[in-house]
Write a protein that holds these residues in place. Structure first.
Motif, PDB file in Angstrom:
ATOM      1  N   LEU A   1     -15.103  26.804  -2.301  1.00 20.22           N
ATOM      2  CA  LEU A   1     -13.964  26.120  -1.694  1.00 20.22           C
ATOM      3  C   LEU A   1     -12.899  27.096  -1.243  1.00 20.22           C
ATOM      4  CD1 LEU A   1     -13.578  23.063  -4.102  1.00 20.22           C
ATOM      5  CD2 LEU A   1     -14.556  23.099  -1.798  1.00 20.22           C
ATOM      6  N   THR A   2     -12.754  28.204  -2.016  1.00 20.57           N
ATOM      7  CA  THR A   2     -11.766  29.214  -1.643  1.00 20.57           C
ATOM      8  C   THR A   2     -12.095  29.825  -0.298  1.00 20.57           C
ATOM      9  OG1 THR A   2     -11.422  29.710  -3.969  1.00 20.57           O
ATOM     10  CG2 THR A   2     -10.634  31.334  -2.364  1.00 20.57           C
ATOM     11  N   THR A   3     -13.375  30.102  -0.081  1.00 19.88           N
ATOM     12  CA  THR A   3     -13.783  30.679   1.199  1.00 19.88           C
ATOM     13  C   THR A   3     -13.536  29.707   2.336  1.00 19.88           C
ATOM     14  OG1 THR A   3     -15.486  31.921   0.039  1.00 19.88           O
ATOM     15  CG2 THR A   3     -15.686  31.739   2.440  1.00 19.88           C
ATOM     16  N   LEU A   4     -13.811  28.404   2.094  1.00 18.96           N
ATOM     17  CA  LEU A   4     -13.572  27.405   3.121  1.00 18.96           C
ATOM     18  C   LEU A   4     -12.108  27.302   3.478  1.00 18.96           C
ATOM     19  CD1 LEU A   4     -15.945  24.515   1.980  1.00 18.96           C
ATOM     20  CD2 LEU A   4     -16.168  25.924   4.039  1.00 18.96           C
ATOM     21  N   ALA A   5     -11.243  27.384   2.432  1.00 18.38           N
ATOM     22  CA  ALA A   5      -9.809  27.290   2.676  1.00 18.38           C
ATOM     23  C   ALA A   5      -9.308  28.453   3.497  1.00 18.38           C
ATOM     24  CB  ALA A   5      -9.051  27.203   1.344  1.00 18.38           C
ATOM     25  N   VAL A   6      -9.832  29.660   3.180  1.00 19.04           N
ATOM     26  CA  VAL A   6      -9.379  30.845   3.887  1.00 19.04           C
ATOM     27  C   VAL A   6      -9.849  30.828   5.326  1.00 19.04           C
ATOM     28  CG1 VAL A   6      -9.573  33.355   3.973  1.00 19.04           C
ATOM     29  CG2 VAL A   6      -9.213  32.213   1.787  1.00 19.04           C
ATOM     30  N   SER A   7     -11.088  30.320   5.540  1.00 14.63           N
ATOM     31  CA  SER A   7     -11.662  30.362   6.870  1.00 14.63           C
ATOM     32  C   SER A   7     -11.305  29.154   7.730  1.00 14.63           C
ATOM     33  CB  SER A   7     -13.190  30.465   6.763  1.00 14.63           C
ATOM     34  OG  SER A   7     -13.706  29.330   6.088  1.00 14.63           O
ATOM     35  N   ASP A   8     -10.492  28.220   7.200  1.00 12.82           N
ATOM     36  CA  ASP A   8     -10.108  27.049   7.960  1.00 12.82           C
ATOM     37  C   ASP A   8      -9.081  27.450   9.022  1.00 12.82           C
ATOM     38  OD1 ASP A   8      -9.435  24.638   8.980  1.00 12.82           O
ATOM     39  OD2 ASP A   8      -8.777  23.734   7.099  1.00 12.82           O
ATOM     40  N   PRO A   9      -9.427  27.434  10.305  1.00 11.38           N
ATOM     41  CA  PRO A   9      -8.490  27.890  11.346  1.00 11.38           C
ATOM     42  C   PRO A   9      -7.229  27.036  11.415  1.00 11.38           C
ATOM     43  CG  PRO A   9     -10.746  27.728  12.184  1.00 11.38           C
ATOM     44  CD  PRO A   9     -10.731  27.064  10.858  1.00 11.38           C
ATOM     45  N   ARG A  10      -7.384  25.726  11.222  1.00 13.72           N
ATOM     46  CA  ARG A  10      -6.204  24.861  11.309  1.00 13.72           C
ATOM     47  C   ARG A  10      -5.207  25.187  10.204  1.00 13.72           C
ATOM     48  NH1 ARG A  10      -7.073  18.540  12.098  1.00 13.72           N
ATOM     49  NH2 ARG A  10      -7.904  19.435  14.041  1.00 13.72           N
ATOM     50  N   ARG A  11      -5.726  25.414   8.979  1.00 18.44           N
ATOM     51  CA  ARG A  11      -4.820  25.732   7.874  1.00 18.44           C
ATOM     52  C   ARG A  11      -4.153  27.084   8.093  1.00 18.44           C
ATOM     53  NH1 ARG A  11      -6.851  24.631   1.875  1.00 18.44           N
ATOM     54  NH2 ARG A  11      -6.861  22.569   2.845  1.00 18.44           N
ATOM     55  N   GLU A  12      -4.905  28.050   8.588  1.00 22.37           N
ATOM     56  CA  GLU A  12      -4.319  29.353   8.864  1.00 22.37           C
ATOM     57  C   GLU A  12      -3.249  29.267   9.947  1.00 22.37           C
ATOM     58  OE1 GLU A  12      -7.475  31.953   9.891  1.00 22.37           O
ATOM     59  OE2 GLU A  12      -8.281  32.079   7.848  1.00 22.37           O
ATOM     60  N   ARG A  13      -3.517  28.419  10.927  1.00 18.75           N
ATOM     61  CA  ARG A  13      -2.549  28.261  12.006  1.00 18.75           C
ATOM     62  C   ARG A  13      -1.261  27.621  11.511  1.00 18.75           C
ATOM     63  NH1 ARG A  13      -4.035  25.046  17.602  1.00 18.75           N
ATOM     64  NH2 ARG A  13      -2.241  25.724  18.846  1.00 18.75           N
ATOM     65  N   LEU A  14      -1.384  26.580  10.682  1.00 17.43           N
ATOM     66  CA  LEU A  14      -0.198  25.936  10.119  1.00 17.43           C
ATOM     67  C   LEU A  14       0.566  26.890   9.207  1.00 17.43           C
ATOM     68  CD1 LEU A  14      -1.593  22.367   9.307  1.00 17.43           C
ATOM     69  CD2 LEU A  14      -0.008  23.019  11.137  1.00 17.43           C
ATOM     70  N   ALA A  15      -0.162  27.711   8.421  1.00 22.59           N
ATOM     71  CA  ALA A  15       0.504  28.679   7.552  1.00 22.59           C
ATOM     72  C   ALA A  15       1.269  29.709   8.376  1.00 22.59           C
ATOM     73  CB  ALA A  15      -0.530  29.371   6.659  1.00 22.59           C
ATOM     74  N   ALA A  16       0.669  30.157   9.481  1.00 24.74           N
ATOM     75  CA  ALA A  16       1.363  31.116  10.345  1.00 24.74           C
ATOM     76  C   ALA A  16       2.617  30.495  10.954  1.00 24.74           C
ATOM     77  CB  ALA A  16       0.418  31.598  11.446  1.00 24.74           C
ATOM     78  N   LEU A  17       2.523  29.232  11.360  1.00 21.43           N
ATOM     79  CA  LEU A  17       3.698  28.554  11.894  1.00 21.43           C
ATOM     80  C   LEU A  17       4.780  28.402  10.831  1.00 21.43           C
ATOM     81  CD1 LEU A  17       2.097  25.737  14.089  1.00 21.43           C
ATOM     82  CD2 LEU A  17       3.344  27.751  14.891  1.00 21.43           C
ATOM     83  N   GLY A  18       4.371  28.091   9.582  1.00 18.49           N
ATOM     84  CA  GLY A  18       5.334  27.964   8.492  1.00 18.49           C
ATOM     85  C   GLY A  18       6.055  29.272   8.214  1.00 18.49           C
ATOM     86  N   ARG A  19       5.305  30.379   8.197  1.00 14.30           N
ATOM     87  CA  ARG A  19       5.942  31.688   7.966  1.00 14.30           C
ATOM     88  C   ARG A  19       6.920  32.020   9.086  1.00 14.30           C
ATOM     89  NH1 ARG A  19       0.582  32.966   6.439  1.00 14.30           N
ATOM     90  NH2 ARG A  19       0.195  33.878   8.512  1.00 14.30           N
ATOM     91  N   ARG A  20       6.518  31.737  10.310  1.00 11.04           N
ATOM     92  CA  ARG A  20       7.405  32.034  11.441  1.00 11.04           C
ATOM     93  C   ARG A  20       8.664  31.169  11.393  1.00 11.04           C
ATOM     94  NH1 ARG A  20       6.610  34.960  15.950  1.00 11.04           N
ATOM     95  NH2 ARG A  20       7.963  34.540  17.743  1.00 11.04           N
ATOM     96  N   ALA A  21       8.496  29.895  11.016  1.00 13.66           N
ATOM     97  CA  ALA A  21       9.657  29.008  10.910  1.00 13.66           C
ATOM     98  C   ALA A  21      10.619  29.496   9.838  1.00 13.66           C
ATOM     99  CB  ALA A  21       9.195  27.586  10.609  1.00 13.66           C
ATOM    100  N   ALA A  22      10.089  29.972   8.688  1.00 16.47           N
ATOM    101  CA  ALA A  22      10.956  30.477   7.617  1.00 16.47           C
ATOM    102  C   ALA A  22      11.743  31.703   8.077  1.00 16.47           C
ATOM    103  CB  ALA A  22      10.104  30.825   6.397  1.00 16.47           C
ATOM    104  N   ILE A  23      11.080  32.603   8.815  1.00 15.82           N
ATOM    105  CA  ILE A  23      11.771  33.798   9.314  1.00 15.82           C
ATOM    106  C   ILE A  23      12.863  33.403  10.306  1.00 15.82           C
ATOM    107  CG2 ILE A  23      11.467  35.909  10.671  1.00 15.82           C
ATOM    108  CD1 ILE A  23       8.643  36.115   9.495  1.00 15.82           C
ATOM    109  N   ARG A  24      12.542  32.459  11.196  1.00 15.41           N
ATOM    110  CA  ARG A  24      13.536  32.044  12.179  1.00 15.41           C
ATOM    111  C   ARG A  24      14.700  31.309  11.530  1.00 15.41           C
ATOM    112  NH1 ARG A  24      12.062  32.086  17.509  1.00 15.41           N
ATOM    113  NH2 ARG A  24      14.314  31.726  17.748  1.00 15.41           N
TER     114      ARG A  24
END
Length: 328
Positions: free
Chosen positions: A3-26
């Motif tokens: 399940l850990t590998t699936l979570a890491v390789s999920d493109p949608r989750r990675e994309r949302l995480a990247a958006l969250g990090r960018r929103a926090a910085i902004r």
């Protein structure tokens, strides 16, 4: 596969995480911007000529006594040294206290709550109207030949150069006083919103359309557009379903700046069309040296500008995932 590998390789989750990090910085950067605006506004207004105590007591025509002036200084903390006033002011801001309006004798938050809706309504209406004009003009005329493209480009350039106040006066003269299609003043009906919204939207539409047209014309020459045409799609379907998404990116990037331009233009439009709103309140507050109201409006406008830029930035990243990959 775990399940850990699936979570890491999920493109949608990675994309949302990247958006969250960018929103926090902004957001962190936005807090710094608000602090800078609050600080600059505080000291700039304190350096203005004139005594704010006179504004509190009704202006120079009020002829207040020296005792009343001194009592007002103590009540509003104006008798303290400037650094102490600044620290106390920041402390009140952290607790959401914007103070009392000198001229209206009401909490600044109440004034903003009563007047902010009209400005938000005008800003949103103008932004939506500007984008409708952009889409109508660019999608229909882009890539249609040198004559049509040149005429549309000239119209966009002329529109972008129109001053808000001049356009507002012309619209008033023609459609309010001449044809009597719309009311010349007020903010209580949809009809009263039309002319001020157009006076803000037309120059903005001309500016955004210039970059959108260039981007759309370049996109229409891309191979994937040719592939879509070979599948038998109509010209409008190709433009709207395939080319427009890529062509909108420069215009979307400019929309954050456009929010600030619309709010600043709203100051002029609300005065010309006698509308409610924080733009008109700001104009009157500066005249009356109403320091808490000027600072409160400045902070609200800055917060709206910061929030709009954050949302536009996230929307840009969502539309074009390549930006996230480049940032990573």
């Amino acid at each position: 596969m775990t399940l850990t590998t699936l979570a890491v390789s999920d493109p949608r989750r990675e994309r949302l995480a990247a958006l969250g990090r960018r929103a926090a910085i902004r957001l962190a950067g936005g807090v710094l911007v608000l602090w800078a605006v609050a600080t600059l506004t505080f000291f700039a207004l304190r350096l203005m000529p004139g005594d704010p105590v006179l504004a509190i007591l009704g202006g120079t025509t009020g002829n207040p006594s020296p005792e009343a002036i001194e009592a007002a200084r103590q009540e509003f903390g104006l008798d303290k040294p400037l650094p102490v006033q600044y620290v106390l002011y920041l402390g009140r801001l952290l607790h959401g206290d914007l103070g009392m309006s000198y001229s209206q004798h009401l909490p600044v938050t109440r004034v903003l709550a009563e007047q902010g809706g009209a400005t938000l309504e005008l800003t949103v209406a103008a932004l939506v109207l500007a984008w409708l004009l952009v889409l109508l003009l660019t999608v229909i005329t882009a890539g249609r030949g040198r004559l049509i493209g040149g005429a549309a480009s000239l119209l966009e350039t002329l529109s972008a150069a129109l001053p808000h106040f001049w356009l507002g006066v012309v619209l008033l003269a023609v459609f309010a006083f001449g044809l009597r299609w719309f009311p010349p003043a007020g903010s209580d009906s949809l009809a009263s919103l039309v002319l001020p919204a157009f006076s803000l939207a037309i120059p903005l539409a001309g500016f955004i359309a210039q970059v959108t047209r260039e981007s759309l014309e370049l996109t229409l020459d891309q191979p994937f557009v040719l592939t879509a045409r070979t599948r038998g799609l109509s010209d409008l379907a190709v433009r709207f379903r395939h080319a427009l998404r890529h062509a909108l990116l420069p215009g979307v990037a400019l929309s954050g700046w456009a929010i600030g331009a619309l709010i600043s233009g709203a100051v002029v439009c609300e005065v010309i069309f006698s509308r409610k709103g924080i733009g008109r309140q700001l104009y009157q507050a500066v005249q009356l040296q109403d320091l808490p109201l000027v600072i409160g409006i400045s902070l609200v406008v800055a917060a709206g500008y910061v929030l709009a830029n954050i949302l536009v930035d996230l929307l840009y990243q969502w539309i074009d995932p390549r930006q996230q990959e480049a940032a990573a």
